[in-house]
Design an enzyme around this catalytic site. Structure first.
Site, short mmCIF file in Angstrom:
data_model
loop_
_atom_site.label_atom_id
_atom_site.label_comp_id
_atom_site.label_asym_id
_atom_site.label_seq_id
_atom_site.Cartn_x
_atom_site.Cartn_y
_atom_site.Cartn_z
N TYR A 50 4.61 8.17 -8.22
CA TYR A 50 3.56 8.90 -8.96
C TYR A 50 3.19 10.21 -8.26
O TYR A 50 3.08 10.26 -7.03
CB TYR A 50 2.31 8.05 -9.06
CG TYR A 50 2.40 6.93 -10.06
CD1 TYR A 50 2.64 7.21 -11.42
CD2 TYR A 50 2.23 5.62 -9.67
CE1 TYR A 50 2.72 6.17 -12.34
CE2 TYR A 50 2.30 4.58 -10.59
CZ TYR A 50 2.55 4.87 -11.93
OH TYR A 50 2.62 3.86 -12.83
N LYS A 104 -15.73 -18.54 4.63
CA LYS A 104 -16.12 -17.99 3.32
C LYS A 104 -14.98 -17.13 2.75
O LYS A 104 -14.04 -16.78 3.48
CB LYS A 104 -17.39 -17.16 3.49
CG LYS A 104 -17.24 -15.94 4.40
CD LYS A 104 -18.59 -15.36 4.80
CE LYS A 104 -18.40 -14.15 5.70
NZ LYS A 104 -19.68 -13.67 6.25
#
Ligand SMILES: *Cc1c(COP(=O)(O)O)cnc(C)c1O
Length: 346
Positions: free
Chosen positions: A244, A35
């Site tokens: 950042y 899956k």
């Protein structure tokens, strides 16, 4: 290579499937759960390699995944769908010969009315309270179900990655009670359950994450290797900041490399600087914050400027990235970036 490259070692994948298969006895078949696009590694390629190695039965989450897998695998392997027979899925289930794992009376009715004689399985809820029929619902429909083309009865363990958890024995007992005396193949174990021992194996095991090198299968070989190209380097003087929030400050003259991959590629921001990258065997610290498309690393101690750095290798696996991020290997695997070039080895 200008893009990041995810290399999937199909030999290791097959070795993991064989190793899990060897844990259960002769009478137990080992299926494969593919899956979420084969846990992010490519369901078609993964399933083809496993089919070639002898896997006869595959599990997906939803019918669309099953249809794509049928195209890749051809008519022979059995493809089971955990979500069962959902409204709107009838044509796909019928045309692509998918086997839904029926979760409720509603689904059972839909299946038998729309596709009489088409195979199906039943998913039982033995205590996880997520999918499947509870004991009373199953008791009410068992005779009907068992008179139809039923190929499997399964349930799923909630705590199999904790071998000592009392939930395991509780669910095992419930599963035995709910399936006692029926003449249909039974399956309870995913990767964790396979490791719990033969009481949990029944006729079929359904490992997923262990195939791809993830915990709790600690003996797994790594399957995913990820190499990130260096886009640019720069030299910093002591006291300069990177990225950042100025989250990292150079404590010495430093050389920083900026590599191509970030949280939009599944290198989730919460990993922060708790991880490294590798230049061959040499470990290089990630510094500053993970950006959307970029990561910065301190290559001051390297003797040359690398063209690429590895973030997944045999020393740093999906489990290392997961624990740095406070999550599980499953989430790291299934978030592998769509921008990566995927290469299959073996
Ligand atoms: C995902 C899943 C599996 C495979 O689980 P792993 O822990 O990845 O081995 C098996 N059965 C069901 C019902 C699942 O949802």
């Amino acid at each position: 290579m200008s893009t990041s490259t995810l290399t999937i070692d199909l030999n290791a994948l097959v070795a993991n499937w064989r190793a899990l298969d060897a844990l259960s006895g002769e009478g137990t078949e080992t299926a494969a759960v593919v899956k979420a696009d084969g846990y992010g590694l490519g369901a078609a390629r993964v399933a083809k390699a496993l089919a070639k190695a002898g896997a006869k039965r595959f599990f997906v989450a939803v019918a669309e995944e099953g249809a794509a897998l049928r195209d890749a695998l051809g008519p022979t392997p059995e493809i089971n769908v955990f979500s069962g027979h959902m409204a709107g899925d009838t044509d796909m289930i019928g045309d692509m010969t998918l086997t839904p794992m029926i979760n409720s009376l509603d689904q059972l009715t839909r299946h038998i009315e729309a596709l009489p004689n088409a195979p199906f399985g039943i998913q039982l809820d033995t205590g996880m309270n997520r999918l499947g029929m509870e004991a009373s619902e199953w008791a009410a429909v068992a005779n009907v179900a068992l008179s139809q083309n039923i190929t499997l009865v399964m349930s799923h363990l909630a705590c199999a990655d904790e071998p000592d958890h009392p939930m395991n024995a509780f669910q095992l007992q419930n599963f035995k009670d709910m399936t006692q005396g029926i003449d249909v193949k039974r399956s309870l174990a995913a990767t964790g359950g396979t490791l719990l021992g033969k009481d949990y194996h029944f006729d079929l095991t359904r490992p997923g994450v262990g195939l791809y090198g993830g915990a709790p299968f600690s003996a797994a070989k790594p399957v995913a290797y990820l190499s990130l190209p260096v886009i640019q380097t720069r030299d910093l003087v002591e006291g300069e900041a990177v990225g950042y929030g100025n989250a990292w400050i150079a404590k010495r003259p430093s050389k920083i490399a900026t590599v191509s991959a970030g949280y939009a590629d599944g290198l989730i921001r919460a990993m922060g600087s708790g991880i490294s990258v590798y230049f061959g065997d040499q470990k290089v610290p990630v510094v500053g914050r993970v950006s959307m498309d970029l990561i910065t690393v301190d290559i001051t101690d390297l003797h040359e400027t690398p063209r690429a750095l590895d973030i997944l290798n045999s020393a740093q696996t999906v489990e290392h990235l997961a624990s740095a991020a406070g999550t599980i290997g499953y989430e790291i695997l299934t978030n592998m970036g769509a921008r990566y070039t995927r290469r299959y080895a073996g």
